[in-house]
Design a protein around this motif. Structure first.
Motif, PDB file in Angstrom:
ATOM      1  N   LYS A  82     -65.657 -12.075 -47.285  1.00  0.00           N
ATOM      2  CA  LYS A  82     -65.606 -12.050 -45.643  1.00  0.00           C
ATOM      3  C   LYS A  82     -65.887 -11.363 -44.833  1.00  0.00           C
ATOM      4  O   LYS A  82     -65.031 -10.112 -44.932  1.00  0.00           O
ATOM      5  CB  LYS A  82     -64.412 -12.895 -45.239  1.00  0.00           C
ATOM      6  CG  LYS A  82     -64.285 -13.219 -43.941  1.00  0.00           C
ATOM      7  CD  LYS A  82     -62.080 -14.043 -44.344  1.00  0.00           C
ATOM      8  CE  LYS A  82     -62.447 -14.436 -42.696  1.00  0.00           C
ATOM      9  NZ  LYS A  82     -61.403 -15.206 -41.982  1.00  0.00           N
ATOM     10  N   ARG A  83     -66.503 -10.944 -44.124  1.00  0.00           N
ATOM     11  CA  ARG A  83     -66.717  -9.689 -43.067  1.00  0.00           C
ATOM     12  C   ARG A  83     -66.110  -9.403 -41.660  1.00  0.00           C
ATOM     13  O   ARG A  83     -65.520 -10.655 -41.176  1.00  0.00           O
ATOM     14  CB  ARG A  83     -68.205  -8.881 -42.298  1.00  0.00           C
ATOM     15  CG  ARG A  83     -68.488 -10.762 -41.402  1.00  0.00           C
ATOM     16  CD  ARG A  83     -69.692 -10.407 -40.367  1.00  0.00           C
ATOM     17  NE  ARG A  83     -70.111 -11.890 -39.688  1.00  0.00           N
ATOM     18  CZ  ARG A  83     -71.390 -12.665 -39.560  1.00  0.00           C
ATOM     19  NH1 ARG A  83     -72.038 -12.374 -40.792  1.00  0.00           N
ATOM     20  NH2 ARG A  83     -71.619 -12.657 -39.022  1.00  0.00           N
ATOM     21  N   LEU A  84     -65.376  -8.648 -41.766  1.00  0.00           N
ATOM     22  CA  LEU A  84     -63.828  -8.583 -40.499  1.00  0.00           C
ATOM     23  C   LEU A  84     -64.715  -7.347 -39.865  1.00  0.00           C
ATOM     24  O   LEU A  84     -64.252  -7.644 -38.314  1.00  0.00           O
ATOM     25  CB  LEU A  84     -62.730  -7.870 -41.493  1.00  0.00           C
ATOM     26  CG  LEU A  84     -62.568  -8.490 -42.225  1.00  0.00           C
ATOM     27  CD1 LEU A  84     -60.384  -7.958 -43.124  1.00  0.00           C
ATOM     28  CD2 LEU A  84     -62.070  -9.807 -41.503  1.00  0.00           C
ATOM     29  N   PHE A  85     -65.801  -6.363 -40.001  1.00  0.00           N
ATOM     30  CA  PHE A  85     -66.469  -5.245 -39.163  1.00  0.00           C
ATOM     31  C   PHE A  85     -65.221  -4.840 -38.142  1.00  0.00           C
ATOM     32  O   PHE A  85     -65.204  -4.592 -36.832  1.00  0.00           O
ATOM     33  CB  PHE A  85     -67.578  -5.848 -38.139  1.00  0.00           C
ATOM     34  CG  PHE A  85     -68.456  -6.236 -38.855  1.00  0.00           C
ATOM     35  CD1 PHE A  85     -69.968  -5.805 -38.333  1.00  0.00           C
ATOM     36  CD2 PHE A  85     -68.204  -6.738 -39.803  1.00  0.00           C
ATOM     37  CE1 PHE A  85     -70.699  -5.766 -39.086  1.00  0.00           C
ATOM     38  CE2 PHE A  85     -70.209  -6.835 -40.802  1.00  0.00           C
ATOM     39  CZ  PHE A  85     -70.679  -6.307 -40.707  1.00  0.00           C
ATOM     40  N   PRO A  86     -63.636  -4.154 -38.590  1.00  0.00           N
ATOM     41  CA  PRO A  86     -62.536  -3.133 -37.783  1.00  0.00           C
ATOM     42  C   PRO A  86     -63.335  -2.072 -37.046  1.00  0.00           C
ATOM     43  O   PRO A  86     -63.003  -1.734 -35.918  1.00  0.00           O
ATOM     44  CB  PRO A  86     -61.487  -2.995 -38.808  1.00  0.00           C
ATOM     45  CG  PRO A  86     -62.571  -2.527 -40.272  1.00  0.00           C
ATOM     46  CD  PRO A  86     -63.677  -3.918 -40.377  1.00  0.00           C
ATOM     47  N   VAL A  87     -64.329  -1.521 -38.041  1.00  0.00           N
ATOM     48  CA  VAL A  87     -65.178  -0.126 -37.626  1.00  0.00           C
ATOM     49  C   VAL A  87     -65.796  -0.632 -36.071  1.00  0.00           C
ATOM     50  O   VAL A  87     -65.861   0.450 -35.254  1.00  0.00           O
ATOM     51  CB  VAL A  87     -65.840   0.592 -38.463  1.00  0.00           C
ATOM     52  CG1 VAL A  87     -66.551   1.830 -37.615  1.00  0.00           C
ATOM     53  CG2 VAL A  87     -65.374   1.390 -39.295  1.00  0.00           C
ATOM     54  N   HIS A  88     -66.451  -1.352 -36.192  1.00  0.00           N
ATOM     55  CA  HIS A  88     -67.530  -1.927 -34.829  1.00  0.00           C
ATOM     56  C   HIS A  88     -66.534  -2.215 -33.912  1.00  0.00           C
ATOM     57  O   HIS A  88     -66.870  -2.207 -32.533  1.00  0.00           O
ATOM     58  CB  HIS A  88     -68.352  -3.252 -35.656  1.00  0.00           C
ATOM     59  CG  HIS A  88     -70.084  -2.580 -36.009  1.00  0.00           C
ATOM     60  ND1 HIS A  88     -70.065  -2.267 -36.979  1.00  0.00           N
ATOM     61  CD2 HIS A  88     -70.979  -2.787 -35.166  1.00  0.00           C
ATOM     62  CE1 HIS A  88     -71.249  -2.039 -37.034  1.00  0.00           C
ATOM     63  NE2 HIS A  88     -72.053  -2.141 -36.221  1.00  0.00           N
TER      64      HIS A  88
END
Length: 323
Positions: free
Chosen positions: A197-203
């Motif tokens: 599951k992707r969370l993409f915190p840096v984006h």
């Protein structure tokens, strides 16, 4: 582009007071800004209008809009396509993404030679973003283990690193440009994140930077934030960060102290970003320490709570990453 249908929308001036309606010179499409009412507890009566760029290729609709002679404030029903997958509010410095399977083309034909004239800086931005779309799927606390997915992701990162160096050194290297284009598609289509599951915190952290200052390119913001985020979060999964360091960047695995391997891998990647001409410090982006609190608050407000990552990134945690 995302297929668009809306009823009773208001034609507005648009971003930076651009014309609400603009017909192409050939008359084969019309681009216009439409206002959409959104909830905002800070605004009058708890709502405000945002602008979305819409492009329509429907000849009948184009002719109809032309004949209607629409002006600012006109309410219409329309169909068309989103022309952007990220919109930004100039006044509040907010930036939002639109995520949908329909944003992706069914098929596209791309010629690497068309990228020969892309500047080294923008090429670097592309290299970083391609890598980040895989790294954010690779370094996530949610999802099961999959060695096949890991190997696909690691292979892509190695290929992009090597092709990136070649493209920066020689912008007319056809094979390097072709590799980057293919990797861009693979990295963005979830293939390198199967089973997770992707969370993409840096984006999510970066979107606030480039919303705060238009001069900040997305890839440049990512090259600054990823190493800082990784150093902050690696304590929550030393083995995973160490595996990345060993398999992708060739850092010798220290099985007794995986934290050392993890840290060296992050620093190696930071040096790679610098090697291809990308920034790695907020000061290089014109972000000052006095901006940190506002940016952190904006980020938390945007996601309606702490940013989901290995740990919940609240305002104080985000400030620590900035530092």
């Amino acid at each position: 582009m995302l297929m668009f249908f809306a009823s009773d929308v208001v034609v507005s001036k648009g971003y930076q007071n651009a014309p609400a309606l603009k017909f192409s010179e050939k008359g084969d499409f019309v681009r216009f800004r439409v206002g959409q009412k959104v909830y905002d507890p800070r605004a009058e009566e708890n709502h405000r209008w945002i602008n979305i760029t819409v492009k329509s290729f429907d000849p009948a609709l184009i002719d109809r809009i032309r004949k209607m002679g629409l002006k600012e404030g006109s309410f219409i029903s329309l169909s068309g396509r989103y022309d952007e997958d990220v919109w930004e509010d100039e006044e509040t410095k907010e930036k939002r993404g639109i995520t949908s399977e329909t944003n992706r083309p069914r098929i596209s034909f791309l010629d690497p030679e068309n990228t020969y004239t892309v500047s080294k800086f923008q090429t670097g931005c592309g290299i970083v973003d391609i890598m980040m779309h895989t790294l954010e799927r690779y370094l996530t606390p949610e999802g099961g283990e999959s060695d096949i997915t890991d190997r696909i992701a690691e292979g892509l990162l190695i290929a992009v690193r090597d092709a990136g160096r070649r493209a920066i050194a020689n912008p007319r290297d056809y094979e390097a440009r072709a590799s980057l284009m293919w990797a861009g598609s693979v990295s963005h289509n979830d293939y390198t994140g199967c089973g997770r599951k992707r969370l993409f915190p840096v984006h999510k952290l970066e979107h606030e930077l480039s919303a705060f200052r238009d001069e900040i390119a997305h890839g440049a913001g990512l090259s600054v934030l990823f190493p800082a985020w990784a150093l902050y979060e690696m304590k929550n999964d030393f083995p995973r960060f160490a595996q990345l360091a060993n398999r992708v960047f060739g850092v010798e695995m220290d099985f007794h102290h995986p934290e050392r391997t993890a840290r060296e891998g992050i620093l190696t990647m930071k040096r790679f970003f610098e090697e291809i001409g990308m920034p790695t410090h907020l000061a290089q982006l014109g972000i000052k320490p006095e901006n940190y609190a506002q940016l952190a608050a904006n980020t938390v407000r945007t996601v309606k709570g702490p940013v989901k990552s290995y740990s919940a990134l609240d305002e104080q945690a985000i400030i620590e990453i900035y530092k």
